[in-house]
Enzyme design. Structure first.
Site, PDB file in Angstrom:
ATOM      1  CB  SER A 144      42.419  37.993  34.808  1.00 59.21           C
ATOM      2  OG  SER A 144      41.917  38.499  33.580  1.00 59.21           O
ATOM      3  CE  LYS A 145      41.110  31.938  29.792  1.00 64.84           C
ATOM      4  NZ  LYS A 145      41.891  32.422  28.641  1.00 64.84           N
ATOM      5  N   GLY A 146      38.067  34.081  33.685  1.00 61.31           N
ATOM      6  CA  GLY A 146      36.764  33.930  34.313  1.00 61.31           C
ATOM      7  C   GLY A 146      36.081  32.674  33.816  1.00 61.31           C
ATOM      8  CG  ASP A 155      38.606  30.986  27.076  1.00 62.06           C
ATOM      9  OD1 ASP A 155      39.821  31.241  27.015  1.00 62.06           O
ATOM     10  OD2 ASP A 155      38.176  29.837  27.276  1.00 62.06           O
TER      11      ASP A 155
END
Length: 383
Positions: free
Chosen positions: A126-128, A180
């Protein structure tokens, strides 16, 4: 819609809203009281009619999060997935407009890459993303508030029953966040916010948080670098080559966790670094003490002191703020941004080792990968 709306553009807007409504599964828009930010959870099929060249695989879920000073997304490819939250700052309005235009695609690609990287662990990828407004570019004030609001809005959805939200999902939502770009210092904040909200699994919400909370801070312990760097050192051991005698080029610089830790842990002669702030090149090897200083400060290569370059006439430093740049080989560029964008394709970007440590989105892409990896004249690998 087409029959009742005169403008094709207006009709497209209305049909897009209808599509979003059809795929919307949960939102905190109607939350009692004031939400920190608005979160909308869509099923992955919301991207099904988009070009497969942009979105090659349908994700599990897509969140749109809109706050007072930012907007962003969260995309995951499996029900249980993990990945970092990236907070994006823009140095000027032109860059901001470009970031706006590419944000969804960038978030998708980051999440899809994480999905591929996570193939050997239980969690999917996943990533935001959090894109800050132009008048909210201070990381430690506006950025901190935006991160907190972003997490708080997603916690509304995670705690849908407790928050009083209607959910069209068959089971409770579970999300996991990691550090991140620009968010490594906010992981403790996210975990404590979840604790304050009464989330049962608050300690597992964020990784890379303070050791006091049971976390392993990525920056301090360099988990990724300590895992990947041995691939290079063991290869060198196999070949009987000393690391200190090798030259290296890097994409991604001392402002990132991967780039900074690579600088701190390696012993090679780094001759070139290309990151979001500019490029530095020195055929005699970039001054190791200066690189170490930047790595500890976590600032970009543009902050490299020019007086630390060697006397070699081919050595240079170009920042993205520079104009009318002429490189030692005579090539002229209108701006430092142009130099940075094309640097991986140049003759300077060649060494014994190439260590990719991130960098700006699209540093190496389908359009320049051949020129980055191979000498255009000899067709031989540049590394």
């Amino acid at each position: 819609v087409d029959d009742q709306v005169g403008s094709r553009f207006d009709a497209k807007i209305l049909k897009t809203l209808l599509k979003l409504s059809a795929h919307l599964q949960m939102t905190n828009f109607f939350k009692a009281g004031t939400a920190s930010a608005i979160a909308m959870r869509f099923d992955g099929e919301v991207l099904a009619d988009r070009p497969r060249t942009l979105f090659s695989r349908i994700p599990y879920a897509v969140y749109l999060v809109v706050g007072r000073s930012f907007y962003g997304f969260h995309i995951r490819f499996t029900e249980i997935a993990r990945g970092g939250i990236r907070l994006i700052l823009s140095r000027n309005r032109q860059v901001y407009k470009k970031n706006c235009a590419t944000l969804l695609e960038e978030n998708y690609n980051l999440a899809f890459t994480q999905q591929l990287k996570n193939k050997d662990i239980p969690e999917g990828g996943s990533k935001g993303t959090i894109l800050m407004d132009m008048d909210s570019q201070n990381l430690n004030t506006s950025g901190r508030d935006a991160f907190n609001s972003y997490v708080d809005a997603l916690l509304d959805c995670i705690l849908a029953k407790e928050t009083g939200l209607y959910s069209n999902l068959s089971k409770p939502e579970m999300l996991f966040f990691g550090p991140d770009e620009n968010t490594a210092g906010f992981m403790k904040l996210g975990a404590l916010r979840a604790k304050a909200r009464g989330y049962k699994y608050w300690k597992s919400l964020t990784t890379g948080k303070s050791a006091v909370l049971g976390g392993i801070p990525h920056d301090k312990y360099a988990m990724t670098t300590n895992s990947i760097h041995p691939y290079a050192t063991e290869l060198l051991n196999k070949l009987g080559v000393e690391e200190s005698k090798l030259t290296k080029v890097m994409s991604g610089g001392p402002d990132g966790d991967l780039g900074s830790n690579e600088i701190l842990i390696s012993k090679d002669k780094t001759i070139a670094i290309c990151d979001g702030t500019g490029v530095a090149y020195d055929p005699q090897g970039l001054n190791r003490e200066e690189l170490t200083r930047l790595a500890h400060l976590r600032v970009g290569v543009a902050n490299f002191s020019r007086d630390k370059l060697s006397s070699d006439p081919k050595a240079f430093l170009v920042t993205i703020d520079d104009k009318d740049v002429t490189l030692p080989n005579g090539d002229h560029f209108k701006s430092g941004v142009e130099v940075r964008n094309h640097f991986p394709e140049m003759e300077y970007f060649s060494a014994d080792l190439f260590i990719p440590c991130g960098g700006r989105p699209g540093t190496i892409n389908i359009g320049n990968v051949d020129k980055t990896m191979f000498n255009p004249e000899t067709k031989e690998l540049k590394f």
